[in-house]
Design a protein around this motif. Structure first.
Motif, short mmCIF file in Angstrom:
data_model
loop_
_atom_site.label_atom_id
_atom_site.label_comp_id
_atom_site.label_asym_id
_atom_site.label_seq_id
_atom_site.Cartn_x
_atom_site.Cartn_y
_atom_site.Cartn_z
N GLN A 1 8.92 -21.98 14.81
CA GLN A 1 8.81 -21.69 13.49
C GLN A 1 9.13 -20.18 13.63
OE1 GLN A 1 4.78 -22.80 12.19
NE2 GLN A 1 4.25 -20.41 12.17
N GLU B 1 -0.58 -19.38 -0.23
CA GLU B 1 0.12 -20.52 0.20
C GLU B 1 1.48 -19.91 1.06
OE1 GLU B 1 -1.14 -20.58 -2.98
OE2 GLU B 1 -2.66 -22.10 -2.61
N GLU B 2 1.90 -18.80 0.52
CA GLU B 2 3.14 -18.35 0.96
C GLU B 2 2.69 -17.30 2.26
OE1 GLU B 2 5.87 -17.04 -2.81
OE2 GLU B 2 3.97 -15.90 -2.62
N ASP C 1 2.40 -19.84 4.82
CA ASP C 1 3.77 -20.46 5.44
C ASP C 1 4.62 -19.44 6.13
OD1 ASP C 1 3.22 -22.81 4.16
OD2 ASP C 1 4.24 -22.59 2.39
#
Length: 87
Positions: free
Chosen positions: A18, A66-67, A70
């Motif tokens: 990632q 949430e960002e 991520d």
């Protein structure tokens, strides 16, 4: 200096793509050495993730939790903590 437990190291090994195009570690030992070299940090909450980025000068003001979770540098650990790896 942080101590990276086996669960943390396994999470990083499994999800390192990632953040990196090619693997940077293949074993738990290599993962630990890499995380130590880049001074990866472990924090206890998404609030602390935000504080870490703010202290490092990143503009995260408009980002939701949430960002932040991520973000490619953030690895959520099974125990609820977060590993932050700056590549």
């Amino acid at each position: 200096m942080y101590e990276y437990d086996e669960e943390c190291l396994r999470t990083f090994l499994k999800r390192q793509s990632q953040l990196f195009d090619e693997p940077v570690a293949d074993t738990l030992e290599e993962a630990e050495a890499f995380l130590e070299d880049c001074m990866a940090v472990i924090v206890d909450s998404v609030r602390e993730v935000r504080e870490y980025f703010e202290e490092s000068g990143a503009d995260v003001e408009g980002m939701s939790d949430e960002e932040l979770e991520d973000a490619s540098e953030v690895f959520e650990l099974p125990n609820g903590q977060y590993l932050i790896v700056e590549g």
